[in-house]
Design a protein around this motif. Structure first.
Motif, mmCIF file in Angstrom:
data_model
loop_
_atom_site.group_PDB
_atom_site.id
_atom_site.type_symbol
_atom_site.label_atom_id
_atom_site.label_comp_id
_atom_site.label_asym_id
_atom_site.label_seq_id
_atom_site.Cartn_x
_atom_site.Cartn_y
_atom_site.Cartn_z
ATOM 1 N N VAL A 137 0.746 -1.143 -0.168
ATOM 2 C CA VAL A 137 0.084 -0.001 0.018
ATOM 3 C C VAL A 137 0.911 1.180 0.012
ATOM 4 C CG1 VAL A 137 -1.660 1.405 1.303
ATOM 5 C CG2 VAL A 137 -1.875 -1.187 1.119
ATOM 6 N N LYS A 138 0.317 2.054 -0.771
ATOM 7 C CA LYS A 138 1.374 3.479 -0.869
ATOM 8 C C LYS A 138 0.519 4.596 -0.561
ATOM 9 C CE LYS A 138 5.080 1.695 -2.445
ATOM 10 N NZ LYS A 138 6.237 1.678 -1.412
ATOM 11 N N MET A 139 -0.776 4.356 -0.879
ATOM 12 C CA MET A 139 -1.688 5.921 -0.678
ATOM 13 C C MET A 139 -3.066 5.383 -0.510
ATOM 14 S SD MET A 139 -2.059 9.325 -3.042
ATOM 15 C CE MET A 139 -2.715 8.366 -4.208
ATOM 16 N N ILE A 140 -3.660 6.050 0.491
ATOM 17 C CA ILE A 140 -5.223 5.797 0.624
ATOM 18 C C ILE A 140 -5.911 6.994 0.655
ATOM 19 C CG2 ILE A 140 -6.928 4.683 2.007
ATOM 20 C CD1 ILE A 140 -4.781 3.166 3.459
ATOM 21 N N GLN A 141 -6.979 7.299 -0.283
ATOM 22 C CA GLN A 141 -8.022 8.549 -0.240
ATOM 23 C C GLN A 141 -9.190 8.072 0.486
ATOM 24 O OE1 GLN A 141 -6.885 11.428 -1.093
ATOM 25 N NE2 GLN A 141 -4.890 11.008 -2.292
ATOM 26 N N ALA A 142 -9.755 8.577 1.290
ATOM 27 C CA ALA A 142 -11.092 8.570 1.939
ATOM 28 C C ALA A 142 -11.838 9.726 2.029
ATOM 29 C CB ALA A 142 -10.900 7.624 3.102
ATOM 30 N N PHE A 143 -12.953 9.794 1.544
ATOM 31 C CA PHE A 143 -13.884 11.111 1.618
ATOM 32 C C PHE A 143 -15.338 10.749 1.860
ATOM 33 C CE2 PHE A 143 -12.036 10.185 -2.506
ATOM 34 C CZ PHE A 143 -13.113 10.076 -3.294
ATOM 35 N N ASN A 144 -15.816 11.764 2.544
ATOM 36 C CA ASN A 144 -17.135 11.539 2.849
ATOM 37 C C ASN A 144 -17.910 12.792 2.968
ATOM 38 O OD1 ASN A 144 -19.539 10.092 3.225
ATOM 39 N ND2 ASN A 144 -19.014 9.381 5.036
ATOM 40 N N TYR A 145 -18.921 13.296 2.046
ATOM 41 C CA TYR A 145 -20.023 14.307 2.485
ATOM 42 C C TYR A 145 -21.471 13.597 2.668
ATOM 43 C CZ TYR A 145 -16.315 16.997 0.209
ATOM 44 O OH TYR A 145 -14.958 17.669 0.147
ATOM 45 N N THR A 146 -22.026 14.373 3.662
ATOM 46 C CA THR A 146 -23.450 13.932 4.495
ATOM 47 C C THR A 146 -23.817 15.025 4.749
ATOM 48 O OG1 THR A 146 -22.691 13.629 6.715
ATOM 49 C CG2 THR A 146 -22.034 11.849 5.298
ATOM 50 N N ASP A 147 -25.037 14.907 5.454
ATOM 51 C CA ASP A 147 -25.925 16.179 6.007
ATOM 52 C C ASP A 147 -25.889 16.002 7.678
ATOM 53 O OD1 ASP A 147 -27.524 13.948 6.753
ATOM 54 O OD2 ASP A 147 -29.246 14.622 5.799
ATOM 55 N N TYR A 148 -24.669 15.406 8.044
ATOM 56 C CA TYR A 148 -24.444 14.972 9.646
ATOM 57 C C TYR A 148 -24.925 16.106 10.443
ATOM 58 C CZ TYR A 148 -21.951 14.691 14.045
ATOM 59 O OH TYR A 148 -21.330 14.814 15.234
ATOM 60 N N LEU A 149 -24.362 17.287 10.462
ATOM 61 C CA LEU A 149 -24.359 18.456 11.202
ATOM 62 C C LEU A 149 -25.831 18.772 11.447
ATOM 63 C CD1 LEU A 149 -22.336 19.752 13.409
ATOM 64 C CD2 LEU A 149 -22.130 21.509 11.580
ATOM 65 N N TYR A 150 -26.929 18.456 10.745
ATOM 66 C CA TYR A 150 -27.927 19.168 10.532
ATOM 67 C C TYR A 150 -29.150 18.042 10.755
ATOM 68 C CZ TYR A 150 -25.601 22.965 8.745
ATOM 69 O OH TYR A 150 -24.722 24.113 8.718
ATOM 70 N N ARG A 151 -28.590 17.132 11.452
ATOM 71 C CA ARG A 151 -29.667 16.031 11.904
ATOM 72 C C ARG A 151 -29.856 16.374 13.356
ATOM 73 N NH1 ARG A 151 -25.737 11.075 9.757
ATOM 74 N NH2 ARG A 151 -25.956 11.525 7.647
ATOM 75 N N PRO A 152 -31.109 16.087 13.774
ATOM 76 C CA PRO A 152 -31.370 16.694 15.325
ATOM 77 C C PRO A 152 -30.332 16.132 16.301
ATOM 78 C CG PRO A 152 -33.501 15.696 13.954
ATOM 79 C CD PRO A 152 -32.220 15.473 13.181
ATOM 80 N N ARG A 153 -30.035 17.093 17.281
ATOM 81 C CA ARG A 153 -29.059 16.814 18.108
ATOM 82 C C ARG A 153 -29.564 17.293 19.557
ATOM 83 N NH1 ARG A 153 -25.832 13.143 15.632
ATOM 84 N NH2 ARG A 153 -25.642 13.796 13.535
ATOM 85 N N ARG A 154 -28.791 16.681 20.662
ATOM 86 C CA ARG A 154 -28.983 17.030 21.799
ATOM 87 C C ARG A 154 -27.759 18.298 21.991
ATOM 88 N NH1 ARG A 154 -28.592 12.001 22.749
ATOM 89 N NH2 ARG A 154 -26.395 11.894 23.584
ATOM 90 N N PRO A 155 -27.997 19.239 22.743
ATOM 91 C CA PRO A 155 -26.948 20.497 22.790
ATOM 92 C C PRO A 155 -25.496 19.980 23.268
ATOM 93 C CG PRO A 155 -28.890 20.926 24.489
ATOM 94 C CD PRO A 155 -28.951 19.432 23.737
ATOM 95 N N GLU A 156 -25.208 18.905 23.784
ATOM 96 C CA GLU A 156 -23.964 18.452 24.005
ATOM 97 C C GLU A 156 -23.254 17.828 22.948
ATOM 98 O OE1 GLU A 156 -26.242 14.646 25.574
ATOM 99 O OE2 GLU A 156 -26.432 17.058 25.412
ATOM 100 N N GLU A 157 -24.222 17.521 22.051
ATOM 101 C CA GLU A 157 -23.706 16.860 20.560
ATOM 102 C C GLU A 157 -22.851 17.889 19.516
ATOM 103 O OE1 GLU A 157 -25.937 13.330 19.220
ATOM 104 O OE2 GLU A 157 -27.267 14.352 19.980
#
Length: 395
Positions: A151-171
């Motif tokens: 193995v020489k190089m790994i590319q990992a990427f992910n784009y989601t709506d994670y931050l805008y899902r309902p959260r408790r304040p501490e999240e």
């Protein structure tokens, strides 16, 4: 999923009936090697739902759950800040531990968890992380075969709506274990560490906090160097614009068919919420036992799910590039491209039960043990440190 050994069932008690439990519930319902025998949660409605669904005992406190003689494994699915304490309580009562990621919020807590489980001679497994997923495990096997070189190089990427899902304040507070690094980087870091097959030695990272109303980090990028000379580039955005499922044939993270027309749904729903308290209530309503909770479907006519994933990953080896997908692994070799199909999963996240079963029943050392998960957490913390200092961090 591997066949059961003489119908032996692992007796699991659940500490926390929230979002993590909801995501593991289809596994518990469909895998014949496990039996849910008890649970604890501060929400009475969740306990009532659990008792009705499983005819099992319920408790308001993890101490009482850990004292139940019918429980042999405690699945610690409580909020991040309680993982260490609940693991120590489980171990002190002689229970094996399956704890959700992140393992804890600092290395000292990890050390206490590891020490407690060793002292009690019980297994400690950390997951679900997406490094359990079959496409990544099979890619690891292909790499270890030696057919494609190092193995020489790994590319990992992910784009989601994670931050805008309902959260408790501490999240939405990094110091309390919230934000994309603690909650999401654990997946990517676990995956690239496993595929690199070597110890991480150094990283450089930056995080994004681009919405003052959601003050934790919603994005990060990191470059990680490994002892064997490989390096990995990780990028993640939870800001709900581009959706990287588009590059996974519109198969979603949970292996289901994603809907491109649902674009912007998380932001639109959040815009209707008046306060952080209302947002927390909305999350609770959709969680196990809540007023809007919908149990997982087990209908035979449901579309077949593919394997779960955490966005596009490409592993560049000396003689080929490997691309794990939800239904196959694509090998881009020197002279031809080959698609290696994967059988569809019979149980979602059955790989977690594979590892748990083999540890508890067969005594096999798990891959995702406490030391492994501590290494992943240290990298996540280093991402935050590097972004703050603007410098490389040695690992």
């Amino acid at each position: 999923m591997k066949p059961a050994m003489e119908q032996r069932r692992l007796r699991i008690g659940v500490a926390g009936l929230g979002r993590a439990f909801s995501l593991m519930l289809p596994t518990f319902l469909q895998d014949p090697r496990v039996q849910l025998v008890a649970a604890c949660d501060p929400r009475q409605e969740a306990l009532q739902q659990f008792a009705a669904d499983f005819g099992a005992r319920t408790y308001a406190d993890v101490l009482d759950l850990a004292g139940d003689p019918a429980v042999e494994i405690i699945y610690v699915a409580s909020p991040h800040q309680f993982h260490a304490q609940h693991t120590e309580i489980a171990a002190a009562n002689g229970k094996h531990v399956l704890v959700e990621k992140p393992m804890a919020l600092n290395a000292a807590d990890c050390d206490r968890m590891i020490a407690a489980c060793r002292a009690a001679n019980v297994h400690l497994i950390v997951g679900h992380c997406h490094s359990f997923d079959t496409p990544y495990l099979r890619t690891r096997n292909l790499i270890r075969s030696g057919d494609f070189g190092a193995v020489k190089m790994i590319q990992a990427f992910n784009y989601t709506d994670y931050l805008y899902r309902p959260r408790r304040p501490e999240e939405l507070m990094t110091a309390e274990g919230g934000g994309a690094v603690f909650s999401q980087a654990a997946h990517q870091v676990d995956i690239v560490r496993m595929l690199a097959g070597s110890r991480a030695t150094r990283l450089r990272a930056s995080v994004g906090r681009w919405d003052s109303k959601r003050p934790t980090e919603g994005a990060y990028s990191a470059l990680i160097w490994f002892e064997n000379g490989a390096y990995a580039s990780l990028s993640y955005s939870g800001y709900g614009h581009f959706n990287s499922d588009e590059w996974m044939n519109w198969i979603g993270e949970m292996g289901d068919q994603a809907n491109p027309d649902a674009y912007g749904a998380a932001r639109r729903r959040l815009a209707t919420i008046a306060s952080s308290n209302d947002e927390a209530q909305l999350k609770a309503a959709g969680t196990y036992g809540g007023a809007a909770y919908k149990p997982p479907s087990t209908a035979a006519d449901e579309p077949a799910r593919r394997h779960q994933h955490f966005g596009p990953v490409i592993v560049a080896c000396e003689r080929a590039d490997l691309r794990p997908m939800p239904d196959s692994i694509i090998v881009y070799g020197d002279r031809q491209r080959e698609t290696l199909p994967l059988e569809l999963p019979t149980v979602p996240r059955g790989e977690v039960i594979d590892e748990l079963f083999e540890a508890v029943i067969a005594g096999q050392a798990p891959l995702h043990d406490g030391e492994w998960a501590k290494g992943t957490l240290e990298i996540c913390i280093a991402i935050l440190e590097s972004s703050e200092s603007g410098k490389d961090v040695s690992l």
